[in-house]
Design a protein around this motif. Structure first.
Motif, mmCIF file in Angstrom:
data_model
loop_
_atom_site.group_PDB
_atom_site.id
_atom_site.type_symbol
_atom_site.label_atom_id
_atom_site.label_comp_id
_atom_site.label_asym_id
_atom_site.label_seq_id
_atom_site.Cartn_x
_atom_site.Cartn_y
_atom_site.Cartn_z
ATOM 1 N N LYS A 1 0.818 -1.225 0.000
ATOM 2 C CA LYS A 1 0.000 0.000 0.000
ATOM 3 C C LYS A 1 0.848 1.271 0.000
ATOM 4 O O LYS A 1 0.568 2.229 0.719
ATOM 5 N N THR A 2 1.879 1.274 -0.826
ATOM 6 C CA THR A 2 2.665 2.491 -0.993
ATOM 7 C C THR A 2 1.974 3.389 -2.012
ATOM 8 O O THR A 2 1.092 2.958 -2.748
ATOM 9 N N LYS A 3 2.397 4.635 -2.077
ATOM 10 C CA LYS A 3 1.738 5.600 -2.960
ATOM 11 C C LYS A 3 2.139 5.432 -4.422
ATOM 12 O O LYS A 3 1.449 5.910 -5.311
ATOM 13 N N LYS A 4 3.246 4.745 -4.677
ATOM 14 C CA LYS A 4 3.793 4.701 -6.037
ATOM 15 C C LYS A 4 2.779 4.195 -7.056
ATOM 16 O O LYS A 4 2.659 4.733 -8.145
ATOM 17 N N TYR A 5 2.043 3.148 -6.714
ATOM 18 C CA TYR A 5 1.060 2.600 -7.653
ATOM 19 C C TYR A 5 -0.334 2.591 -7.025
ATOM 20 O O TYR A 5 -1.108 1.662 -7.223
ATOM 21 N N GLU A 6 -0.656 3.640 -6.285
ATOM 22 C CA GLU A 6 -1.891 3.627 -5.507
ATOM 23 C C GLU A 6 -3.147 3.595 -6.372
ATOM 24 O O GLU A 6 -4.214 3.206 -5.902
ATOM 25 N N HIS A 7 -3.037 4.001 -7.647
ATOM 26 C CA HIS A 7 -4.223 4.035 -8.500
ATOM 27 C C HIS A 7 -4.361 2.791 -9.376
ATOM 28 O O HIS A 7 -5.280 2.710 -10.187
ATOM 29 N N VAL A 8 -3.458 1.845 -9.215
ATOM 30 C CA VAL A 8 -3.545 0.605 -9.985
ATOM 31 C C VAL A 8 -4.317 -0.421 -9.154
ATOM 32 O O VAL A 8 -3.858 -0.817 -8.085
ATOM 33 N N PRO A 9 -5.496 -0.860 -9.616
ATOM 34 C CA PRO A 9 -6.277 -1.841 -8.837
ATOM 35 C C PRO A 9 -5.508 -3.149 -8.687
ATOM 36 O O PRO A 9 -5.035 -3.720 -9.667
ATOM 37 N N ILE A 10 -5.398 -3.630 -7.469
ATOM 38 C CA ILE A 10 -4.582 -4.821 -7.229
ATOM 39 C C ILE A 10 -5.158 -6.048 -7.928
ATOM 40 O O ILE A 10 -4.413 -6.936 -8.362
ATOM 41 N N MET A 11 -6.489 -6.113 -8.096
ATOM 42 C CA MET A 11 -7.062 -7.279 -8.768
ATOM 43 C C MET A 11 -6.710 -7.299 -10.254
ATOM 44 O O MET A 11 -6.593 -8.367 -10.856
ATOM 45 N N VAL A 12 -6.539 -6.123 -10.858
ATOM 46 C CA VAL A 12 -6.079 -6.076 -12.248
ATOM 47 C C VAL A 12 -4.658 -6.627 -12.330
ATOM 48 O O VAL A 12 -4.317 -7.393 -13.238
ATOM 49 N N VAL A 13 -3.834 -6.242 -11.364
ATOM 50 C CA VAL A 13 -2.451 -6.728 -11.322
ATOM 51 C C VAL A 13 -2.431 -8.248 -11.148
ATOM 52 O O VAL A 13 -1.720 -8.964 -11.855
ATOM 53 N N LEU A 14 -3.232 -8.739 -10.215
ATOM 54 C CA LEU A 14 -3.230 -10.177 -9.931
ATOM 55 C C LEU A 14 -3.782 -10.987 -11.100
ATOM 56 O O LEU A 14 -3.290 -12.076 -11.405
ATOM 57 N N LYS A 15 -4.809 -10.453 -11.764
ATOM 58 C CA LYS A 15 -5.372 -11.161 -12.917
ATOM 59 C C LYS A 15 -4.328 -11.278 -14.028
ATOM 60 O O LYS A 15 -4.185 -12.329 -14.661
ATOM 61 N N MET B 1 0.306 -13.077 0.365
ATOM 62 C CA MET B 1 -0.912 -12.484 -0.184
ATOM 63 C C MET B 1 -2.070 -13.462 -0.316
ATOM 64 O O MET B 1 -3.222 -13.046 -0.444
ATOM 65 N N CYS B 2 -1.795 -14.756 -0.303
ATOM 66 C CA CYS B 2 -2.806 -15.719 -0.756
ATOM 67 C C CYS B 2 -4.050 -15.775 0.127
ATOM 68 O O CYS B 2 -5.144 -16.051 -0.368
ATOM 69 N N ASP B 3 -3.922 -15.517 1.422
ATOM 70 C CA ASP B 3 -5.112 -15.577 2.277
ATOM 71 C C ASP B 3 -6.085 -14.444 1.972
ATOM 72 O O ASP B 3 -7.304 -14.632 1.983
ATOM 73 N N GLU B 4 -5.546 -13.262 1.695
ATOM 74 C CA GLU B 4 -6.415 -12.119 1.404
ATOM 75 C C GLU B 4 -6.952 -12.159 -0.020
ATOM 76 O O GLU B 4 -8.067 -11.713 -0.285
ATOM 77 N N TYR B 5 -6.164 -12.715 -0.932
ATOM 78 C CA TYR B 5 -6.560 -12.774 -2.341
ATOM 79 C C TYR B 5 -6.454 -14.223 -2.824
ATOM 80 O O TYR B 5 -5.380 -14.673 -3.243
ATOM 81 N N PRO B 6 -7.552 -14.979 -2.783
ATOM 82 C CA PRO B 6 -7.508 -16.408 -3.141
ATOM 83 C C PRO B 6 -6.966 -16.686 -4.540
ATOM 84 O O PRO B 6 -6.445 -17.775 -4.788
ATOM 85 N N ILE B 7 -7.082 -15.717 -5.458
ATOM 86 C CA ILE B 7 -6.563 -15.922 -6.809
ATOM 87 C C ILE B 7 -5.068 -16.241 -6.776
ATOM 88 O O ILE B 7 -4.538 -16.900 -7.678
ATOM 89 N N VAL B 8 -4.386 -15.812 -5.710
ATOM 90 C CA VAL B 8 -2.943 -16.030 -5.613
ATOM 91 C C VAL B 8 -2.624 -17.520 -5.476
ATOM 92 O O VAL B 8 -1.567 -17.977 -5.919
ATOM 93 N N TYR B 9 -3.526 -18.291 -4.891
ATOM 94 C CA TYR B 9 -3.297 -19.738 -4.819
ATOM 95 C C TYR B 9 -3.175 -20.333 -6.221
ATOM 96 O O TYR B 9 -2.349 -21.218 -6.470
ATOM 97 N N ASP B 10 -4.013 -19.851 -7.143
ATOM 98 C CA ASP B 10 -3.931 -20.350 -8.518
ATOM 99 C C ASP B 10 -2.612 -19.937 -9.162
ATOM 100 O O ASP B 10 -2.025 -20.693 -9.943
ATOM 101 N N ILE B 11 -2.142 -18.733 -8.838
ATOM 102 C CA ILE B 11 -0.847 -18.267 -9.348
ATOM 103 C C ILE B 11 0.277 -19.152 -8.811
ATOM 104 O O ILE B 11 1.178 -19.566 -9.551
ATOM 105 N N ILE B 12 0.205 -19.457 -7.522
ATOM 106 C CA ILE B 12 1.230 -20.328 -6.921
ATOM 107 C C ILE B 12 1.180 -21.718 -7.555
ATOM 108 O O ILE B 12 2.222 -22.341 -7.798
ATOM 109 N N TRP B 13 -0.021 -22.206 -7.843
ATOM 110 C CA TRP B 13 -0.147 -23.509 -8.506
ATOM 111 C C TRP B 13 0.604 -23.501 -9.839
ATOM 112 O O TRP B 13 1.352 -24.422 -10.157
ATOM 113 N N ALA B 14 0.400 -22.433 -10.612
ATOM 114 C CA ALA B 14 1.090 -22.340 -11.904
ATOM 115 C C ALA B 14 2.604 -22.326 -11.712
ATOM 116 O O ALA B 14 3.344 -23.037 -12.412
#
Length: 620
Positions: free
Chosen positions: A395-409, A436-449
């Motif tokens: 949660k730094t200011k550098k990329y504060e306007h980039v939605p994290i779910m867009v990044v994760l997708k 990150m995986c507990d807060e964002y379940p999509i990360v489990y799929d990333i880890i699987w890959a």
């Protein structure tokens, strides 16, 4: 300076009001630079709040005789410019303080403003021009601060939709906009209020109140579905001659449409009325691509959403990303080269983080592993997304306007690429994903890959707490999809599959054929299954034969089959589960019969390695 400003603002309520007071306030506001604005706001906040409220009091007066006074007009214009400076150049000022200045208006005052607009018979009423600027600043601020809430946003958003966007005037103005050759005279202040300001504010309302989308969806489609596609198509051939006003009208309608597509979800139940066929989607995609191919637009892109060119390019890129993530991409092949070159051109020029994220995400979707290597930007993409993830997670200011779910997708797509997997392994950043995986379940799929990579497997195995957590989750999860992902990670981390496959190598087989496929192609694969059954083959397919641990069931199916049919497509290559099936079939030395389900798809990456030089059947 501050004391003089306080005195001048205090004099605004004196009667009679000297125009010299207004002129001096103008001078003080104009003296504020991007660097000095924050300290000025901090030291004069109370007086600025009085000034902002005074402006709304003027707007809400029944009589607007002040409109004939140049000093009043100059002050309001200067204040609007200063407000934009507050929005984009005062990072030290907290969001709530900014919002209190910009939204220092009551609902009663808003109603008075709307009443004047509706009574106005003058198409170039300067009052409407001023209100448009104020409302546009509302939208700029709120899009830049999505967590900000105000009842004013909700009230104005609902009002402009029900009173203006649903009106006959709006329809008339849209129809005029469909003409290929537009006279500059059509862009009156009233026209721009209806066609630029109102859609922008309503879009803002939907973004802030996403749950309300479905209450408005049918009406939204009815309001502009007949005109929107034609407007974009007609004007996509003449971008070089667009006026600033036309850019504004088109940018804000694209933004509203993309926002609705985003809110409508993957199946697009409502927006299908706007895009009723695949051809309509393809043609609109091509029209937007034609617009974005006009490179002089890129020079106008700003770091933040502060002008219409930035809105136009950013919204179009978001649309591209939505389409390549949601739709069957068979029809994209004729646009792929143009899309790739356009995206690369934007990346080369933009300093806007949201745009860069969209660009890289689109490239991850449309390029094969080999194409990413050939472009020699894989290092850039990998480093960019790792940096994005770290900053958005922390949660730094550098990329504060980039939605994290867009990044994760986007990172989810990137994780399927073998080259990227190795770069992640070398970066030793798998710990970040574990956090990150507990807060964002999509990360489990990333880890699987990533867990298909040997080096990352070792990194994961060495993290005992994470392995323990996965084991516990596997036992208690009720969500089938999440259970499948967790079991998939654990399957990749088990080291005795080879012994298991050798044990069952010569056993009697229960099935002649196992069909390995992506559920995106379920309909066609079911037809293949039914034809094989009719021909007398014993066929395993996971429509109804999965019980217990999905990975164990998959392994048993492969072990009990003589032949594995691999139903190849881009979706198949991107599926972690399909990769696990294919690799285990290869490890078990089963006879592999590859069939091609996707038009013009060429196997690449891990899939190309497995099928090698095998001939495959083309089902297209």
């Amino acid at each position: 300076m501050e004391s003089i400003f306080h005195q001048l603002v205090a004099a605004l309520h004196e009667s009679p009001l000297s125009t010299d007071v207004l002129d001096q306030i103008v001078v003080l506001l104009q003296q504020q630079t991007d660097q000095s604005a924050s300290s000025f706001v901090t030291s004069t906040y109370a007086s600025l709040l009085i000034l902002e409220r005074w402006a709304w009091e003027l707007f809400s007066q029944e009589s607007h005789g002040w409109m004939d006074e140049p000093s009043y007009q100059q002050l309001l214009q200067t204040l609007a410019i200063f407000n934009e400076k507050i929005i984009f150049n005062c990072g030290e000022i907290d969001m709530e303080k900014k919002g209190s200045l910009l939204f220092s208006v009551t609902i009663e005052q808003v109603n008075s403003v709307f009443m004047h607009i509706e009574r106005s018979t003058y198409d170039n009423d300067p009052f409407i021009a001023f209100i448009s600027i104020w409302f546009d600043n509302h939208a700029k601020f709120a899009f830049d601060n999505l967590e900000y809430t105000s009842p004013i946003i909700n009230y104005i958003g609902r009002y402009v939709f029900n009173k203006y966007i649903k009106s006959k005037e709006y329809k008339i103005f849209l129809t005029q906009l469909r003409q290929p050759h537009l006279s500059h005279t059509i862009f009156t202040t009233k026209f721009l209020f209806y066609i630029a300001t109102c859609p922008s504010y309503f879009n803002l309302y939907l973004v802030h109140e996403a749950k309300m989308f479905y209450d408005y969806a049918d009406d939204i489609v009815q309001c502009f579905s007949e005109d929107y596609l034609e407007i974009i198509r007609v004007h996509s051939y003449s971008v070089a001659s667009w006026s600033k006003e036309l850019v504004s009208c088109i940018a804000r309608h694209i933004s509203l449409t993309v926002g609705c597509c985003w809110l409508d979800g993957e199946n697009q139940p409502h927006m299908k009325a706007v895009f009723p066929t695949e051809k309509a989607v393809h043609d609109h995609f091509e029209d937007l691509l034609r617009i974005l191919s006009y490179e002089p637009l890129y020079a106008q892109i700003r770091i933040k959403r502060s002008n219409d060119e930035t809105v136009l390019v950013g919204s179009s890129l978001t649309y591209f990303l939505l389409i390549v993530q949601m739709r069957n991409m068979d029809w994209l092949s004729d646009l792929n080269a143009t899309l790739r070159n356009t995206i690369l051109s934007v990346i080369d020029t933009t300093t806007n983080d949201e745009m860069a994220t969209c660009c890289y995400a689109v490239l991850c979707e449309i390029l094969t592993d080999e194409e990413l290597k050939d472009l020699k930007i894989s290092d850039n993409i990998c480093n960019y997304f790792l940096q994005l993830l770290e900053h958005t997670w922390n949660k730094t200011k550098k990329y504060e306007h980039v939605p994290i779910m867009v990044v994760l997708k986007a990172f989810q797509t990137l994780s399927k690429n073998d080259t990227m997997q190795q770069k992640i392994a070398h970066s030793d950043r798998i710990y970040l994903l574990i956090e990150m995986c507990d807060e964002y379940p999509i990360v489990y799929d990333i880890i699987w890959a990533f867990s298909f990579n040997k080096d990352i497997q070792q990194q994961l195995r060495s993290n005992s707490p994470f392995i323990c957590k996965l084991t516990q989750l596997s036992r208690r999860l009720e969500n089938k999809q999440m259970s499948k992902i967790i079991d998939g990670i654990l399957w990749n981390l088990v080291i005795n599959h080879e012994n298991r496959s050798m044990t069952d190598k010569h056993n009697t087989k229960e099935f002649d054929i196992m069909i390995s496929y992506s559920h995106k192609e379920k309909v066609l694969c079911k037809q293949i299954y039914e034809e094989l059954i009719k021909a007398g083959y014993r066929v395993w397919i996971d429509f109804d034969q999965m019980h217990g641990n999905v990975m164990d069931a998959m392994a048993q199916a492969i072990e009990q089959s003589n032949t594995v049919i691999m139903c190849m497509s881009e979706q198949y290559r991107k599926s972690n589960y399909c990769r696990a099936e294919a690799q285990y079939a290869f490890q078990c030395e089963r006879r592999i019969v590859p069939i091609l389900l996707q038009k013009q798809y060429k196997p690449d990456g891990w899939l190309l390695f497995i099928i090698g030089q095998l001939l495959y059947v083309d089902f297209n």
